[in-house]
Scaffold this motif. Structure first.
Motif, PDB file in Angstrom:
ATOM      1  N   ARG A  50       0.831  -1.207   0.000  1.00 43.39           N
ATOM      2  CA  ARG A  50       0.000   0.000   0.000  1.00 43.39           C
ATOM      3  C   ARG A  50       0.865   1.256   0.000  1.00 43.39           C
ATOM      4  O   ARG A  50       0.366   2.359  -0.255  1.00 43.39           O
ATOM      5  N   SER A  51       2.152   1.108   0.296  1.00 49.74           N
ATOM      6  CA  SER A  51       3.071   2.249   0.337  1.00 49.74           C
ATOM      7  C   SER A  51       3.897   2.389  -0.941  1.00 49.74           C
ATOM      8  O   SER A  51       4.743   3.284  -1.031  1.00 49.74           O
ATOM      9  N   ARG A  54       4.335   5.769  -2.702  1.00 50.13           N
ATOM     10  CA  ARG A  54       5.175   6.687  -1.914  1.00 50.13           C
ATOM     11  C   ARG A  54       6.651   6.424  -2.214  1.00 50.13           C
ATOM     12  O   ARG A  54       7.432   7.349  -2.439  1.00 50.13           O
ATOM     13  N   LEU A 138       4.888  -2.246   4.892  1.00 51.77           N
ATOM     14  CA  LEU A 138       4.191  -0.968   4.973  1.00 51.77           C
ATOM     15  C   LEU A 138       5.136   0.112   5.486  1.00 51.77           C
ATOM     16  O   LEU A 138       5.965  -0.147   6.359  1.00 51.77           O
ATOM     17  N   ASP A 139       5.024   1.311   4.939  1.00 46.40           N
ATOM     18  CA  ASP A 139       5.801   2.444   5.406  1.00 46.40           C
ATOM     19  C   ASP A 139       5.310   2.888   6.778  1.00 46.40           C
ATOM     20  O   ASP A 139       4.105   2.916   7.045  1.00 46.40           O
ATOM     21  N   LYS A 141       5.112   5.758   7.932  1.00 51.11           N
ATOM     22  CA  LYS A 141       4.307   6.964   7.822  1.00 51.11           C
ATOM     23  C   LYS A 141       2.852   6.672   7.465  1.00 51.11           C
ATOM     24  O   LYS A 141       2.019   7.585   7.479  1.00 51.11           O
ATOM     25  N   GLU A 142       2.553   5.426   7.145  1.00 51.61           N
ATOM     26  CA  GLU A 142       1.197   5.096   6.731  1.00 51.61           C
ATOM     27  C   GLU A 142       0.490   4.152   7.701  1.00 51.61           C
ATOM     28  O   GLU A 142      -0.433   3.433   7.327  1.00 51.61           O
ATOM     29  N   SER A 144      -1.513   5.068   9.790  1.00 53.31           N
ATOM     30  CA  SER A 144      -2.889   5.559   9.924  1.00 53.31           C
ATOM     31  C   SER A 144      -3.847   4.823   8.988  1.00 53.31           C
ATOM     32  O   SER A 144      -5.075   4.913   9.164  1.00 53.31           O
ATOM     33  N   LEU A 145      -3.322   4.106   8.012  1.00 49.92           N
ATOM     34  CA  LEU A 145      -4.170   3.320   7.115  1.00 49.92           C
ATOM     35  C   LEU A 145      -4.797   2.129   7.834  1.00 49.92           C
ATOM     36  O   LEU A 145      -5.783   1.559   7.360  1.00 49.92           O
ATOM     37  N   ARG A 151      -3.206  -2.056  13.928  1.00 45.71           N
ATOM     38  CA  ARG A 151      -2.023  -1.219  14.116  1.00 45.71           C
ATOM     39  C   ARG A 151      -1.192  -1.698  15.304  1.00 45.71           C
ATOM     40  O   ARG A 151       0.034  -1.797  15.225  1.00 45.71           O
ATOM     41  N   SER A 183       6.949   7.360  14.586  1.00 44.52           N
ATOM     42  CA  SER A 183       5.501   7.297  14.377  1.00 44.52           C
ATOM     43  C   SER A 183       4.753   7.885  15.577  1.00 44.52           C
ATOM     44  O   SER A 183       5.105   7.625  16.727  1.00 44.52           O
TER      45      SER A 183
END
Length: 277
Positions: A50-51, A54, A138-139, A141-142, A144-145, A151, A183
């Motif tokens: 998903r990253s 980016r 996953l990054d 920074k993401e 929040s997804l 999480r 994070s």
């Protein structure tokens, strides 16, 4: 004052200066040695992440590999370039890599083949990414997804992966063990039990870690944070000061503050290749 660093980056990965420029600066500083540890990031499913957009749109998109074969070929050339540049230098030069340790089935065997092919001098492990599930990346920074329950699970997996890297016996030392503090979902006090598990794992496996000055540059304190670093000290885990330098001006950056901090703590259990037989 420590006169070396083993955690540095060049333009081969996400650094801003070439090999020769970094060597010139290290010699100017009067260093005894330097190790280059450009990023090794290999994950078979990077493009499905998903990253991915980016990373693809970043100026350093060349550091992301989907297979070890291509990475090995590139690192072999990079290592040869470093060794050639080191000829006729007074400073000792080592060739390494900073490895993101992934846990999907087969990754470890492919990494073993990479090591056999490239014959680098050393490896450090510094996990910068998250692994929501087997074969997924996953990054940070993401985060929040992800919904809150997922999480939390992903963050716990992050610390488990660090422990697996420690237990592998591959790495000379482990970098920025609480990097995840970047994070908003993992502040200093969060996941304390998991962080202590990492420190316990370092002690049990007699693996060193770093006191990273990059934290001072980026957030005003060291990696690891003071409370966690005191747990490192309590267990007498060997440490090495790192600059995590991505440009010549960062070589040895804030080492004086690190030395002063260690002196105030009365901690002198230091790790280096120079101390090893």
């Amino acid at each position: 004052m420590q006169k070396f660093s083993y955690h540095t980056h060049t333009t081969f990965s996400d650094g801003h200066n070439a090999i020769e420029e970094m060597l010139d600066q290290a010699e100017k500083l009067g260093w005894e040695e330097i190790g280059f540890s450009d990023h090794l990031i290999v994950h078979k499913n990077i493009k499905q992440s998903r990253s991915y957009l980016r990373w693809y749109n970043s100026p350093n998109n060349h550091v992301y590999y989907t297979d070890f074969g291509k990475a090995a070929a590139d690192f072999a050339v990079h290592a040869e370039n470093i060794r050639r540049a080191a000829q006729n230098r007074k400073i000792k030069v080592r060739v390494g890599a900073e490895v993101d340790y992934f846990t999907y089935q087969g990754w470890d065997k492919e990494f073993a083949a990479f090591r056999e092919q490239t014959k680098l001098d050393y490896y450090i492990s510094g996990n910068h990414f998250l692994q929501p599930s087997a074969g997924e990346i996953l990054d940070i920074k993401e985060l929040s997804l992800l919904a809150a329950p997922e999480r939390e699970n992903v963050l716990r997996n992050h610390f488990t992966a660090i422990c697996q890297a420690i237990e592998s016996g591959i790495f000379s030392f482990i970098a920025h063990i609480d990097y995840i503090r970047k994070s908003e979902f993992c502040p200093d006090e969060a996941f304390w039990a998991e962080k202590i598990q990492v420190v316990d794992c370092l002690q049990k496996n007699t693996v060193a870690t770093e006191l990273s000055c990059k934290g001072l540059r980026k957030r005003g304190d060291f990696y690891p944070a003071d409370k966690l670093f005191r747990e490192v000290i309590r267990r007498q885990i060997p440490i090495v000061i790192s600059d995590d330098a991505h440009r010549t001006t960062e070589l040895g950056s804030e080492f004086a503050k690190a030395e002063d901090y260690l002196q105030k703590l009365g901690y002198y259990n230091r790790w280096s290749f120079l101390k090893r037989p």
